[in-house]
Design an enzyme around this catalytic site. Structure first.
Site, PDB file in Angstrom:
ATOM      1  N   THR A  20       0.830  -1.206   0.000  1.00  0.00           N
ATOM      2  CA  THR A  20       0.000   0.000   0.000  1.00  0.00           C
ATOM      3  C   THR A  20       0.868   1.260   0.000  1.00  0.00           C
ATOM      4  O   THR A  20       1.867   1.344   0.710  1.00  0.00           O
ATOM      5  CB  THR A  20      -0.972   0.038   1.210  1.00  0.00           C
ATOM      6  OG1 THR A  20      -1.592   1.332   1.227  1.00  0.00           O
ATOM      7  CG2 THR A  20      -0.261  -0.174   2.538  1.00  0.00           C
ATOM      8  N   SER A  22      -0.441   4.201   0.784  1.00  0.00           N
ATOM      9  CA  SER A  22      -1.072   5.207   1.651  1.00  0.00           C
ATOM     10  C   SER A  22      -0.134   5.734   2.737  1.00  0.00           C
ATOM     11  O   SER A  22      -0.090   6.950   2.968  1.00  0.00           O
ATOM     12  CB  SER A  22      -2.354   4.644   2.276  1.00  0.00           C
ATOM     13  OG  SER A  22      -3.301   4.423   1.259  1.00  0.00           O
ATOM     14  N   LYS A  71     -14.346  -2.622   3.171  1.00  0.00           N
ATOM     15  CA  LYS A  71     -15.069  -1.383   2.855  1.00  0.00           C
ATOM     16  C   LYS A  71     -16.574  -1.457   3.143  1.00  0.00           C
ATOM     17  O   LYS A  71     -17.207  -0.446   3.390  1.00  0.00           O
ATOM     18  CB  LYS A  71     -14.852  -0.992   1.389  1.00  0.00           C
ATOM     19  CG  LYS A  71     -13.449  -0.450   1.123  1.00  0.00           C
ATOM     20  CD  LYS A  71     -13.308   0.042  -0.304  1.00  0.00           C
ATOM     21  CE  LYS A  71     -11.914   0.584  -0.544  1.00  0.00           C
ATOM     22  NZ  LYS A  71     -11.758   1.185  -1.861  1.00  0.00           N
ATOM     23  N   GLY A 129     -16.592  -3.177 -15.598  1.00  0.00           N
ATOM     24  CA  GLY A 129     -16.497  -3.749 -14.253  1.00  0.00           C
ATOM     25  C   GLY A 129     -17.674  -3.294 -13.410  1.00  0.00           C
ATOM     26  O   GLY A 129     -18.250  -2.222 -13.660  1.00  0.00           O
ATOM     27  N   GLY A 131     -17.709  -3.946  -9.679  1.00  0.00           N
ATOM     28  CA  GLY A 131     -17.357  -4.226  -8.287  1.00  0.00           C
ATOM     29  C   GLY A 131     -17.379  -2.948  -7.453  1.00  0.00           C
ATOM     30  O   GLY A 131     -18.073  -1.987  -7.783  1.00  0.00           O
ATOM     31  N   ARG A 154     -18.324  -8.611 -17.083  1.00  0.00           N
ATOM     32  CA  ARG A 154     -18.261 -10.022 -17.477  1.00  0.00           C
ATOM     33  C   ARG A 154     -19.508 -10.761 -16.982  1.00  0.00           C
ATOM     34  O   ARG A 154     -20.165 -11.473 -17.735  1.00  0.00           O
ATOM     35  CB  ARG A 154     -16.983 -10.630 -16.885  1.00  0.00           C
ATOM     36  CG  ARG A 154     -16.802 -12.075 -17.119  1.00  0.00           C
ATOM     37  CD  ARG A 154     -15.509 -12.558 -16.499  1.00  0.00           C
ATOM     38  NE  ARG A 154     -15.482 -12.432 -15.033  1.00  0.00           N
ATOM     39  CZ  ARG A 154     -14.493 -12.831 -14.266  1.00  0.00           C
ATOM     40  NH1 ARG A 154     -13.433 -13.391 -14.808  1.00  0.00           N
ATOM     41  NH2 ARG A 154     -14.548 -12.691 -12.951  1.00  0.00           N
ATOM     42  N   THR A 155     -19.830 -10.582 -15.703  1.00  0.00           N
ATOM     43  CA  THR A 155     -21.053 -11.191 -15.160  1.00  0.00           C
ATOM     44  C   THR A 155     -22.185 -10.173 -15.319  1.00  0.00           C
ATOM     45  O   THR A 155     -22.255  -9.183 -14.583  1.00  0.00           O
ATOM     46  CB  THR A 155     -20.860 -11.555 -13.670  1.00  0.00           C
ATOM     47  OG1 THR A 155     -19.674 -12.348 -13.552  1.00  0.00           O
ATOM     48  CG2 THR A 155     -22.048 -12.300 -13.104  1.00  0.00           C
ATOM     49  N   LYS A 156     -23.049 -10.439 -16.299  1.00  0.00           N
ATOM     50  CA  LYS A 156     -24.025  -9.409 -16.694  1.00  0.00           C
ATOM     51  C   LYS A 156     -24.967  -9.027 -15.550  1.00  0.00           C
ATOM     52  O   LYS A 156     -25.334  -7.851 -15.396  1.00  0.00           O
ATOM     53  CB  LYS A 156     -24.838  -9.920 -17.897  1.00  0.00           C
ATOM     54  CG  LYS A 156     -25.709  -8.848 -18.497  1.00  0.00           C
ATOM     55  CD  LYS A 156     -26.438  -9.339 -19.729  1.00  0.00           C
ATOM     56  CE  LYS A 156     -27.350  -8.233 -20.262  1.00  0.00           C
ATOM     57  NZ  LYS A 156     -28.175  -8.715 -21.359  1.00  0.00           N
TER      58      LYS A 156
HETATM   59  P1  NAP Z   1     -13.917  -6.050  -7.291  1.00  0.00           P
HETATM   60  O1  NAP Z   1     -14.990  -5.524  -6.400  1.00  0.00           O
HETATM   61  O2  NAP Z   1     -13.345  -7.394  -7.033  1.00  0.00           O
HETATM   62  O3  NAP Z   1     -14.518  -6.032  -8.814  1.00  0.00           O
HETATM   63  C1  NAP Z   1     -13.749  -6.521  -9.874  1.00  0.00           C
HETATM   64  C2  NAP Z   1     -14.539  -6.383 -11.177  1.00  0.00           C
HETATM   65  O4  NAP Z   1     -13.676  -6.812 -12.233  1.00  0.00           O
HETATM   66  C3  NAP Z   1     -15.772  -7.255 -11.236  1.00  0.00           C
HETATM   67  O5  NAP Z   1     -16.778  -6.563 -11.925  1.00  0.00           O
HETATM   68  C4  NAP Z   1     -15.299  -8.467 -12.051  1.00  0.00           C
HETATM   69  O6  NAP Z   1     -16.287  -9.058 -12.866  1.00  0.00           O
HETATM   70  C5  NAP Z   1     -14.296  -7.841 -12.982  1.00  0.00           C
HETATM   71  N1  NAP Z   1     -13.304  -8.847 -13.384  1.00  0.00           N
HETATM   72  C6  NAP Z   1     -12.451  -9.523 -12.579  1.00  0.00           C
HETATM   73  N2  NAP Z   1     -11.698 -10.391 -13.311  1.00  0.00           N
HETATM   74  C7  NAP Z   1     -12.113 -10.245 -14.599  1.00  0.00           C
HETATM   75  C8  NAP Z   1     -11.734 -10.857 -15.812  1.00  0.00           C
HETATM   76  N3  NAP Z   1     -10.773 -11.809 -15.847  1.00  0.00           N
HETATM   77  N4  NAP Z   1     -12.367 -10.480 -16.965  1.00  0.00           N
HETATM   78  C9  NAP Z   1     -13.333  -9.535 -16.924  1.00  0.00           C
HETATM   79  N5  NAP Z   1     -13.742  -8.922 -15.797  1.00  0.00           N
HETATM   80  C10 NAP Z   1     -13.132  -9.271 -14.645  1.00  0.00           C
HETATM   81  O7  NAP Z   1     -12.690  -5.058  -7.356  1.00  0.00           O
HETATM   82  P2  NAP Z   1     -12.711  -3.467  -7.171  1.00  0.00           P
HETATM   83  O8  NAP Z   1     -12.550  -3.113  -5.759  1.00  0.00           O
HETATM   84  O9  NAP Z   1     -13.889  -2.932  -7.912  1.00  0.00           O
HETATM   85  O10 NAP Z   1     -11.351  -3.067  -7.905  1.00  0.00           O
HETATM   86  C11 NAP Z   1     -11.197  -3.257  -9.292  1.00  0.00           C
HETATM   87  C12 NAP Z   1      -9.856  -2.738  -9.757  1.00  0.00           C
HETATM   88  O11 NAP Z   1      -9.834  -1.323  -9.621  1.00  0.00           O
HETATM   89  C13 NAP Z   1      -8.688  -3.252  -8.903  1.00  0.00           C
HETATM   90  O12 NAP Z   1      -8.121  -4.387  -9.501  1.00  0.00           O
HETATM   91  C14 NAP Z   1      -7.738  -2.092  -8.842  1.00  0.00           C
HETATM   92  O13 NAP Z   1      -6.708  -2.293  -9.804  1.00  0.00           O
HETATM   93  C15 NAP Z   1      -8.546  -0.901  -9.249  1.00  0.00           C
HETATM   94  N6  NAP Z   1      -8.661   0.074  -8.140  1.00  0.00           N
HETATM   95  C16 NAP Z   1      -7.852   1.153  -8.185  1.00  0.00           C
HETATM   96  C17 NAP Z   1      -7.917   2.100  -7.188  1.00  0.00           C
HETATM   97  C18 NAP Z   1      -7.029   3.310  -7.263  1.00  0.00           C
HETATM   98  O14 NAP Z   1      -6.859   4.014  -6.254  1.00  0.00           O
HETATM   99  N7  NAP Z   1      -6.479   3.610  -8.413  1.00  0.00           N
HETATM  100  C19 NAP Z   1      -8.821   1.942  -6.123  1.00  0.00           C
HETATM  101  C20 NAP Z   1      -9.640   0.805  -6.107  1.00  0.00           C
HETATM  102  C21 NAP Z   1      -9.548  -0.130  -7.119  1.00  0.00           C
HETATM  103  P3  NAP Z   1     -17.237 -10.255 -12.330  1.00  0.00           P
HETATM  104  O15 NAP Z   1     -18.398  -9.549 -11.695  1.00  0.00           O
HETATM  105  O16 NAP Z   1     -17.593 -10.982 -13.570  1.00  0.00           O
HETATM  106  O17 NAP Z   1     -16.422 -11.080 -11.382  1.00  0.00           O
END
Ligand code: NAP
Length: 272
Positions: A20, A22, A71, A129, A131, A154-156
């Site tokens: 991290t 932070s 979170k 995405g 998530g 990916r998951t509609k």
């Molecule tokens: P999350 O809640 O786990 O959501 C991940 C999303 O990505 C889900 O919609 C998932 O789809 C999709 N996904 C995962 N693997 C995939 C694949 N192989 N092909 C297609 N889609 C895929 O994660 P999150 O907290 O939203 O974070 C997502 C990303 O954002 C992190 O990996 C990180 O790099 C980035 N992030 C950056 C910051 C920053 O400060 N810059 C902050 C937070 C997050 P499914 O629903 O189909 O599983």
């Protein structure tokens, strides 16, 4: 770093907390502003969250950053949610308001602030995405008054559920490259260092010099998506901007002070 007689304690919980950034940002900020405070990393396994929060409420800890996987679950341990935390449905920042523990969310600002200088040109935005980061991104995009927001996942069913909750439009994952968008945001881990580094989440055919591409992934700084976007003449924004702006907003909440954005960015880039 020399720390003489710190007077305030801050930190981050998440699991794992491996690399991290932070602590780097906030401890730099405290030194810049001559604030006698320290920011620490406290890796906390999900089953230990309750114990940690009891300790947090007992110890003189002034504020906390919260990251994956806490979170949502941390919301069971706080007194008040800000409107933006309610809108996102997640918390990434805790602070005390007198004796009330407040849960806030600065990921929304992290997403929207880097786009603010460009948002006048954005009518149609596509979010990849569905998530936790996508939820913050939607609230951030709405705060910029972007008219048409589309989501593809990916998951509609997850995209459909967010589309209904936030009154935006769901696009099939296979159709995400079929139309032109003024802005494309990646909130999937595709492109992240490791086994996903070579993967581009977007189909690039319709992107051109009028498209802004914002990858929330920041490790590596230039993902495959950003590299290909630049080669098509798009404006490319790295996920380090989201990290920076969510952190600057946290620092302001805790200290009332603004850090110099340019200096903070330079410092983070040196550390990455
Ligand atoms: P999350 O809640 O786990 O959501 C991940 C999303 O990505 C889900 O919609 C998932 O789809 C999709 N996904 C995962 N693997 C995939 C694949 N192989 N092909 C297609 N889609 C895929 O994660 P999150 O907290 O939203 O974070 C997502 C990303 O954002 C992190 O990996 C990180 O790099 C980035 N992030 C950056 C910051 C920053 O400060 N810059 C902050 C937070 C997050 P499914 O629903 O189909 O599983």
């Amino acid at each position: 770093m020399t720390i003489s007689k710190p007077e305030k304690l801050f930190g981050i919980i998440g699991f794992p907390l491996g690399h991290t950034m932070s602590p780097v940002l906030h401890n730099w900020g405290f030194a810049e502003q001559d604030i006698k405070a320290v920011y620490m990393a406290w890796p906390t396994e999900p089953e230990k969250l309750g114990d940690f929060m009891s300790a947090f409420k007992t110890l003189p800890i002034s504020g906390l950053s919260v990251t994956i996987p806490h979170k949502l679950s941390v919301m069971n341990h706080i007194d008040v949610l800000t409107d933006r935390a309610k809108a996102v449905g997640a918390v990434n920042t805790l602070y005390w308001d007198n004796d009330q523990l407040v849960g806030d969310n600065t990921d929304t600002a992290g997403c929207s602030e880097p786009l603010r200088p460009h948002c006048g040109k954005v009518n149609r935005a596509l979010l990849l995405g569905a998530g936790g980061a996508a939820r913050a991104a939607i609230v951030g995009l709405k705060s910029l008054n972007i008219k048409d927001i589309f989501i593809s996942n990916r998951t509609k069913s997850k995209a459909e559920s967010l589309a209904e909750e936030f009154d935006i439009t769901c696009v099939d994952w296979d159709a995400r490259g079929d139309e032109h968008y003024d802005l494309v945001i990646n909130s999937t881990p595709l492109g992240m260092s490791g086994d996903k580094q070579s993967l581009n989440p977007m189909i690039m055919d319709k992107l051109d010099q009028n498209t802004i591409v914002y990858d929330l992934v920041y490790n590596p700084l230039e993902t495959v998506l950003l590299k290909e976007a630049k080669s098509k003449g798009c404006k490319a924004i790295s996920g380090i901007e989201m990290f920076l702006h969510q952190g600057l907003a946290q620092f302001k909440i805790w200290t009332g002070r603004d850090l110099d954005e340019t200096k903070a960015r330079e410092m983070l880039l040196k550390h990455l």
